[in-house]
Design an enzyme around this catalytic site. Sequence first.
Site, PDB file in Angstrom:
ATOM      1  N   ASP A 141      15.210  51.719 -27.261  1.00 51.43           N
ATOM      2  CA  ASP A 141      14.319  52.818 -26.900  1.00 51.43           C
ATOM      3  C   ASP A 141      14.232  52.986 -25.392  1.00 51.43           C
ATOM      4  O   ASP A 141      13.853  52.062 -24.670  1.00 51.43           O
ATOM      5  CB  ASP A 141      12.942  52.463 -27.475  1.00 51.43           C
ATOM      6  CG  ASP A 141      11.942  53.575 -27.259  1.00 51.43           C
ATOM      7  OD1 ASP A 141      12.374  54.722 -27.111  1.00 51.43           O
ATOM      8  OD2 ASP A 141      10.734  53.279 -27.220  1.00 51.43           O
ATOM      9  N   VAL A 142      14.609  54.155 -24.918  1.00 50.48           N
ATOM     10  CA  VAL A 142      14.465  54.477 -23.492  1.00 50.48           C
ATOM     11  C   VAL A 142      13.842  55.861 -23.335  1.00 50.48           C
ATOM     12  O   VAL A 142      13.834  56.652 -24.276  1.00 50.48           O
ATOM     13  CB  VAL A 142      15.833  54.469 -22.751  1.00 50.48           C
ATOM     14  CG1 VAL A 142      16.416  53.076 -22.698  1.00 50.48           C
ATOM     15  CG2 VAL A 142      16.803  55.447 -23.393  1.00 50.48           C
ATOM     16  N   CYS A 183       1.626  60.522 -23.758  1.00 50.37           N
ATOM     17  CA  CYS A 183       2.828  60.725 -22.955  1.00 50.37           C
ATOM     18  C   CYS A 183       2.562  61.834 -21.941  1.00 50.37           C
ATOM     19  O   CYS A 183       1.930  62.832 -22.268  1.00 50.37           O
ATOM     20  CB  CYS A 183       3.944  61.136 -23.909  1.00 50.37           C
ATOM     21  SG  CYS A 183       5.299  61.989 -23.154  1.00 50.37           S
ATOM     22  N   THR A 227       5.240  63.004 -19.913  1.00 52.93           N
ATOM     23  CA  THR A 227       6.569  63.445 -19.457  1.00 52.93           C
ATOM     24  C   THR A 227       6.607  64.939 -19.140  1.00 52.93           C
ATOM     25  O   THR A 227       7.141  65.361 -18.115  1.00 52.93           O
ATOM     26  CB  THR A 227       7.631  63.123 -20.533  1.00 52.93           C
ATOM     27  OG1 THR A 227       7.683  61.713 -20.683  1.00 52.93           O
ATOM     28  CG2 THR A 227       9.004  63.642 -20.146  1.00 52.93           C
ATOM     29  N   GLY A 259       6.735  60.982 -32.463  1.00 50.75           N
ATOM     30  CA  GLY A 259       5.674  61.489 -31.592  1.00 50.75           C
ATOM     31  C   GLY A 259       5.185  62.866 -31.984  1.00 50.75           C
ATOM     32  O   GLY A 259       5.899  63.658 -32.618  1.00 50.75           O
ATOM     33  N   GLU A 299       5.207  58.510 -16.374  1.00 54.39           N
ATOM     34  CA  GLU A 299       4.004  57.770 -16.724  1.00 54.39           C
ATOM     35  C   GLU A 299       3.477  58.166 -18.101  1.00 54.39           C
ATOM     36  O   GLU A 299       3.673  59.272 -18.558  1.00 54.39           O
ATOM     37  CB  GLU A 299       2.930  58.089 -15.696  1.00 54.39           C
ATOM     38  CG  GLU A 299       3.282  57.627 -14.316  1.00 54.39           C
ATOM     39  CD  GLU A 299       2.803  56.225 -14.039  1.00 54.39           C
ATOM     40  OE1 GLU A 299       1.659  55.917 -14.374  1.00 54.39           O
ATOM     41  OE2 GLU A 299       3.597  55.443 -13.495  1.00 54.39           O
TER      42      GLU A 299
HETATM   43  P1  5GP Z   1       2.233  59.739 -30.841  1.00 48.48           P
HETATM   44  O1  5GP Z   1       2.478  59.412 -32.283  1.00 48.48           O
HETATM   45  O2  5GP Z   1       1.157  58.892 -30.250  1.00 48.48           O
HETATM   46  O3  5GP Z   1       2.040  61.199 -30.609  1.00 48.48           O
HETATM   47  O4  5GP Z   1       3.603  59.386 -30.088  1.00 48.48           O
HETATM   48  C1  5GP Z   1       4.144  58.093 -30.070  1.00 48.48           C
HETATM   49  C2  5GP Z   1       5.414  58.070 -29.229  1.00 48.48           C
HETATM   50  O5  5GP Z   1       5.110  58.381 -27.857  1.00 48.48           O
HETATM   51  C3  5GP Z   1       6.089  56.728 -29.120  1.00 48.48           C
HETATM   52  O6  5GP Z   1       6.805  56.372 -30.278  1.00 48.48           O
HETATM   53  C4  5GP Z   1       6.984  56.924 -27.900  1.00 48.48           C
HETATM   54  O7  5GP Z   1       8.167  57.607 -28.228  1.00 48.48           O
HETATM   55  C5  5GP Z   1       6.148  57.837 -27.020  1.00 48.48           C
HETATM   56  N1  5GP Z   1       5.516  57.078 -25.925  1.00 48.48           N
HETATM   57  C6  5GP Z   1       4.810  55.927 -25.987  1.00 48.48           C
HETATM   58  N2  5GP Z   1       4.363  55.557 -24.769  1.00 48.48           N
HETATM   59  C7  5GP Z   1       4.820  56.471 -23.901  1.00 48.48           C
HETATM   60  C8  5GP Z   1       4.713  56.625 -22.474  1.00 48.48           C
HETATM   61  O8  5GP Z   1       4.070  55.850 -21.767  1.00 48.48           O
HETATM   62  N3  5GP Z   1       5.349  57.704 -21.939  1.00 48.48           N
HETATM   63  C9  5GP Z   1       6.052  58.596 -22.708  1.00 48.48           C
HETATM   64  N4  5GP Z   1       6.678  59.600 -22.096  1.00 48.48           N
HETATM   65  N5  5GP Z   1       6.158  58.493 -24.046  1.00 48.48           N
HETATM   66  C10 5GP Z   1       5.551  57.443 -24.639  1.00 48.48           C
END
Ligand code: 5GP
Length: 369
Positions: free
Chosen positions: A147-148, A204, A206, A238, A307
């Site tokens: 994962d990146v 996130c 981004t 996500g 971040e």
């Molecule tokens: P959620 O279900 O909370 O909407 O999304 C989860 C996803 O957010 C994770 O699986 C990962 O892909 C992404 N994610 C987690 N932490 C971060 C972060 O600090 N920055 C970014 N850009 N994406 C994150």
Amino acid sequence: MPRVDNDIKLDFKDVLIRPKRSTLKTRADASRFRLSHGRQHDGTNHNVNLQRSFLFRNSGQEYTGIPVMAANMDTVGTFDMAKALGKHSMFTCIHKHYPVEEWREFAGQNKDILQYIAASSGTGQGDLSKLCAILEAVPDIRYICVDVANGYSEHFVEFVREVRKKFPQHTIMAGNVVTGEMVEELVLSGADIIKVGIGPGSVCTTRKKTGVGYPQLSAVIECADAAHGLGGHIISDGGCTCPGDVAKAFGAGADFVMCGGMLAGHTESGGEIVEKNGRKMKLFYGMSSATAMKKHAGGVAEYRASEGKTVEIEYRGDVEVTIQDILGGLRSTCTYVGAGKLKELSRRTTFIRVTQQLNEIFTPFTKEH
Ligand code: 5GP
């Protein structure tokens, strides 16, 4: 000159699923479609079969389970979460910060659950050697999640190739990307399941920090098409805020749906409960937030280029209640479109574009969700 793609791209919030006339009258009626092992894994009395079986393209391995998964975040993808989800044959991508010793201990006590977990890795220095150490300590782990932030770099593709070479029989998840051509490149480089999603995550930033992203529903539709054309699979990662979003992701063609925020704030989510003004709260943060960076002392810096943020959310009790909410919602979606099993959901889905999702008139007065 910059190009503008004028096709409208959609998010979960832009659509609803159209109900469809079907021969199934009730959820119970759908039971005749249920595989014999459905109820046993699931442990509930509902009858729409949410289990799916896949044969992975590059590892040659088979999977059967309910393809909803916990994100590899240290407040979501914990060993405790894996135990709770594993009971329902749901999947957990364990975050990459557990020491090898804790992996050994967990694996020793939870042998049956290991079929529903992945060990995670970034592409940073030390990530590959730690992954190797974990897989050596726990040979029963069959899944690797690489994962990146930016799945578009050549370095990442090379890393995936290297992992494939080292672990020919493990099922490799890799991401994150949002476009068909990159899905194809990763599948052809050895990944089995491609993680799809840039920017939709609840913590996130981004899109705010970089302006880069892709509306999640369209990303899933396009990436699923690309992956399935090659015999690959995808995870919608996500952006799910409620069970309806999970259903939309499956309807769009996702093979798996990964949740972070929806599973955060529970007993199993890790971290302390703090009391504020008489309310119990838990911390939830992105894996590249300042909180995560501080906690893992620089080990996370390369995980996400941008971040993530830190939020304090109300403690939600045991995750079991949320699991029932998600699975109950999904079964109901299937019933509305006449799908006897989850496998049929995308085939029976027609999305309609909408300008409103909910009637919010009583939102300020809501006592429970
Ligand atoms: P959620 O279900 O909370 O909407 O999304 C989860 C996803 O957010 C994770 O699986 C990962 O892909 C992404 N994610 C987690 N932490 C971060 C972060 O600090 N920055 C970014 N850009 N994406 C994150």
